[in-house]
Design an enzyme around this catalytic site. Structure first.
Site, mmCIF file in Angstrom:
data_model
loop_
_atom_site.group_PDB
_atom_site.id
_atom_site.type_symbol
_atom_site.label_atom_id
_atom_site.label_comp_id
_atom_site.label_asym_id
_atom_site.label_seq_id
_atom_site.Cartn_x
_atom_site.Cartn_y
_atom_site.Cartn_z
ATOM 1 C CB SER A 89 -0.959 -0.039 1.189
ATOM 2 O OG SER A 89 -1.980 0.908 1.040
ATOM 3 C CG ASP A 92 -6.858 -2.277 -3.451
ATOM 4 O OD1 ASP A 92 -7.473 -1.549 -2.644
ATOM 5 O OD2 ASP A 92 -5.680 -2.611 -3.304
ATOM 6 C CG HIS A 126 -5.947 -2.233 0.230
ATOM 7 N ND1 HIS A 126 -5.178 -1.647 -0.752
ATOM 8 C CD2 HIS A 126 -5.374 -1.889 1.407
ATOM 9 C CE1 HIS A 126 -4.186 -0.963 -0.191
ATOM 10 N NE2 HIS A 126 -4.283 -1.092 1.116
#
Length: 708
Positions: free
Chosen positions: A562, A647, A682
């Site tokens: 991330s 995501d 995610h």
């Protein structure tokens, strides 16, 4: 017709009209890598024009996009085929360390002991309770394995039992977009009520009438948590009354019930400011009142106890201090100091009990628990002996108890739950993660090191390795980093990591600026116009480990996900020679394009973190480090990039575009692989075992590069 992985890759490539390029061939294979078509799009702002050849990937409904992602997946399968047995072995190894019938330590709430357990072979948890005693009959309040039936992905969030113990509200996401449908279950009958509320955060705050709850609604496109609504059981969800709408797009909202049950509290927060609204939980039809109006750079959070509110705030206190106010006079002029600001101690959170306050603090990068007796005003700390560890406040729903439940772990100590008697000052271990297969913490070593950053600041490093690891430059080391949002990367235990440690790897965490390990200033020195510190700190940590002979660039690997994926992109641009391999998970790498697009989830709420590129100075600074914008024709290390099609935080097209541009420009013959989970978002796969397959892939990639 059944296609081999290589054939599928070539088929997808031909569908895209791609052609083989010499610099996309790897030394390990003569299978051509996918090459995405270039469709130039010019993006101009502040008199600066960027050309994005892969902007077309932004449409997840475009068959060309899906074909490209599938081609990359097939290419990875082909290149990693020689490691297939290793991947399977690693997966079984990791799975074999997990107690399949594990259960959490029960905690008491409102007359019931609550706990979570798993069953052999099942991916999802089973939530249970027992009335009054652990010897009582078990009630299964929710079996997520049943909820997940028929879904490739399932995540349940926000389980909340009504004050009268009769109803369970919970949120379900079966798409991996973090948009939850709230459902309500009658615990006595097992019936699921007709109430179904879509596009929420999944959490609820029950009012004291046991018929009303408040919840957070999300914007359907940006997914920003923007409004609070009131729901009465049996009412049509579409007619729920909106009690608050957050109009400032840089703020998010949430709603919760206070621990005491006195109040429903709406928190409206941004990176730098906060504002609360409160309502008597016994008057759900009433109106919320503002606790303290928002001000720029004023952060605070609150919890009522007895006749007052306790307030943690950064008001004239960079590292936060603790204040109190009367229940009916809550604006800041009524705040009275309880714990003063300390320049060397960060006050992270606090927990209220009828007779005690517990403060979670951080000093010298390590967590500490501070106990205060509200009756005699004595205070003390719990003591921990390891050089790198993390201790934190766990689940403590009861006010009238002298028992503090806290968690403890280190890089060698599995996750542990303790009950600490704040009166007798004795700890009792209630639960420790069981690692099957004979794990002995004495076989492993953990250390705390300090690297010197570019500007002279000392940056902590936590490291673990198996005994026998020699500091002779020849052993592999995986360096992990994050460094954003003030999130502290804790030195925790991982049973899956043992597979690397047992094969000769060391694992280290670089506690770089942008996190909050060393206090609030540590965070502020790693964001906005100081963001480059995050990247140069990580490089300094790597160089220190090399200088101290823990490893060498031929055996040094980096990993982050991330915002940590942004870190990976930045350090591979800045120092590609320092790493033999890099793993970038769901990486935030197309910084400028994303932060200029306010329709993308999270963008507006993150201007205080990265800056708003609509302002020229922010644009120019961000352009210096945005990984996608800084890919040039040079040699890059071996790389594995992972993403998820659904995501909602870092859109799949960021890593996809990044990989395509790297393929176009890089001059080396190193591996560049991308794996897209076509069903997840995610957080990756939702099951406890399925998620290990991604970890097995990552470890097999590292071991492949080490020739193992």
């Amino acid at each position: 017709m059944k296609h081999t992985p290589g054939f599928t890759a070539l088929l997808c490539i031909s569908l895209l009209g791609c052609q083989e390029k010499k610099n996309t061939m790897t030394e390990q294979s003569n299978v051509p890598a996918p090459v995405a078509p270039k469709i130039p799009k010019t993006l101009t702002i502040h008199g600066d024009t960027r050309t994005d050849n892969y902007y077309w990937m932004n449409d997840r409904n475009d068959p060309k996009v899906i074909a490209y992602l599938q081609a990359e997946n097939a290419y990875l399968d082909t290149i990693m085929q020689p490691q297939q047995k290793l991947r399977e072995s690693l997966y079984e190894e990791m799975k074999g360390r997990i107690m399949e019938t594990d259960a959490s330590a029960p905690y008491m709430k409102n007359g019931y002991y609550y706990y979570t357990r798993f069953e052999t072979g099942k991916e999802y948890p089973i939530y249970c309770r027992k009335k009054g005693s652990l010897e009582a009959a078990e009630e299964v309040i929710l079996n997520v394995n049943e909820v997940a039936q028929g879904h490739a992905y399932c995540h349940v969030s926000g389980l909340s039992v009504s004050p009268d113990n009769r109803l369970l509200a919970f949120g379900v996401d079966t798409v991996s977009r973090r948009k939850y449908v709230i459902r309500v279950k009658e615990l006595e009958t097992g019936n699921i009520l007709p109430d179904a509320i879509p596009e929420t955060s999944g959490d609820v705050a029950w009012a004291n009438d046991n018929q009303t709850f408040f919840y957070t609604g999300k914007h359907p496109e940006t997914l920003r948590e923007e409004r609070i609504l009131r729901h009465k059981l049996g009412a049509e969800a579409g007619k729920d009354e909106q009690v608050y709408m957050e109009k400032d797009e840089t703020f998010d909202v949430e709603v919760r019930r206070s621990k005491s049950g006195q109040f429903i509290m709406i928190a409206s927060t941004s990176t730098l400011s906060a504002e609360y609204r409160i309502l008597d939980a016994s008057k759900p039809e009433g109106s919320f009142r503002i606790f303290q109006p928002r001000q720029k750079d004023l952060l605070y959070d609150i919890e009522p106890l007895n006749d007052r509110f306790y307030i943690r705030t950064n008001l004239d206190a960079k590292n936060f201090r603790l204040m109190e106010s009367p229940l009916d006079k809550t604006s800041k002029e009524n705040w009275k100091e309880v714990i003063p600001h300390r320049a060397d101690v960060l006050l992270e959170e606090f927990e209220v009990f009828r007779e005690y306050l517990v403060l979670a603090e951080r000093k010298n990068g390590l967590s500490q628990l501070h106990i205060m007796n509200l009756q005699n005003h004595e205070d003390h700390y719990l003591h921990f002996d390891e050089p790198a560890y993390v201790a934190g406040i766990s689940i403590n729903p009861e006010l009238d108890t002298k028992e503090l439940r806290y968690s403890y772990t280190s890089m060698t100590t599995p996750a542990s739950i303790y009950d600490y008697n704040m009166e007798t000052r004795k700890s009792e271990l209630k639960k420790r993660q069981e690692v099957l297969g004979g794990y002995d913490p004495k076989d492993y070593v953990t250390e705390r090191l300090y690297a010197t950053a570019k500007d002279g600041v000392k940056v902590p490093i936590s490291i673990v390795y198996k005994k026998g690891f020699e500091k002779n430059d020849k052993h592999p080391l995986l360096l992990y980093g994050y460094g954003s949002y003030g999130i502290t990367t804790e030195p925790t235990f991982s049973s899956a990591r043992l597979s690397l440690l047992n094969r000769g790897f060391a694992f280290a965490i670089a506690h770089i600026r942008g996190g909050e390990e060393m206090g609030r200033y540590w965070y502020e020195d790693g964001k906005l116009f100081k963001k480059m510190n995050t990247f140069t700190d990580f490089i300094a940590c790597a160089e220190h480990l090399v200088a101290q002979h823990y490893t060498s660039p031929d055996h040094l690997y980096a990993q982050g996900g991330s915002a940590g994926g942004l870190l990976m992109g930045a350090v591979t641009n800045l120092r590609p020679d320092l790493w033999h391999g890099v793993i970038a998970g769901v990486p935030f790498v197309d910084v400028l394009t994303t932060m200029l697009d306010e329709s993308i989830p999270l963008t507006t709420g993150e201007f205080d973190e990265w800056g708003n590129p609509k302002n020229k100075d922010a644009y120019e600074y961000m352009k210096q480090y945005s990984p996608y914008d800084n890919v040039v024709a040079k040699a890059y290390p071996n790389m594995l990039v992972t993403t998820g099609l659904h995501d909602s935080q870092v859109q799949y097209w960021e890593p996809a575009k990044w990989v395509a541009k790297l393929r176009e420009l890089k001059t080396d013959h190193n591996l560049l692989l991308m794996k897209t989970d076509m069903e997840a978002g995610h957080g990756g796969a939702s099951g406890r075992f399925t998620a290990l397959k991604k970890t097995a892939l990552e470890q097999a990639f590292l071991l492949k590069l080490e020739g193992k």
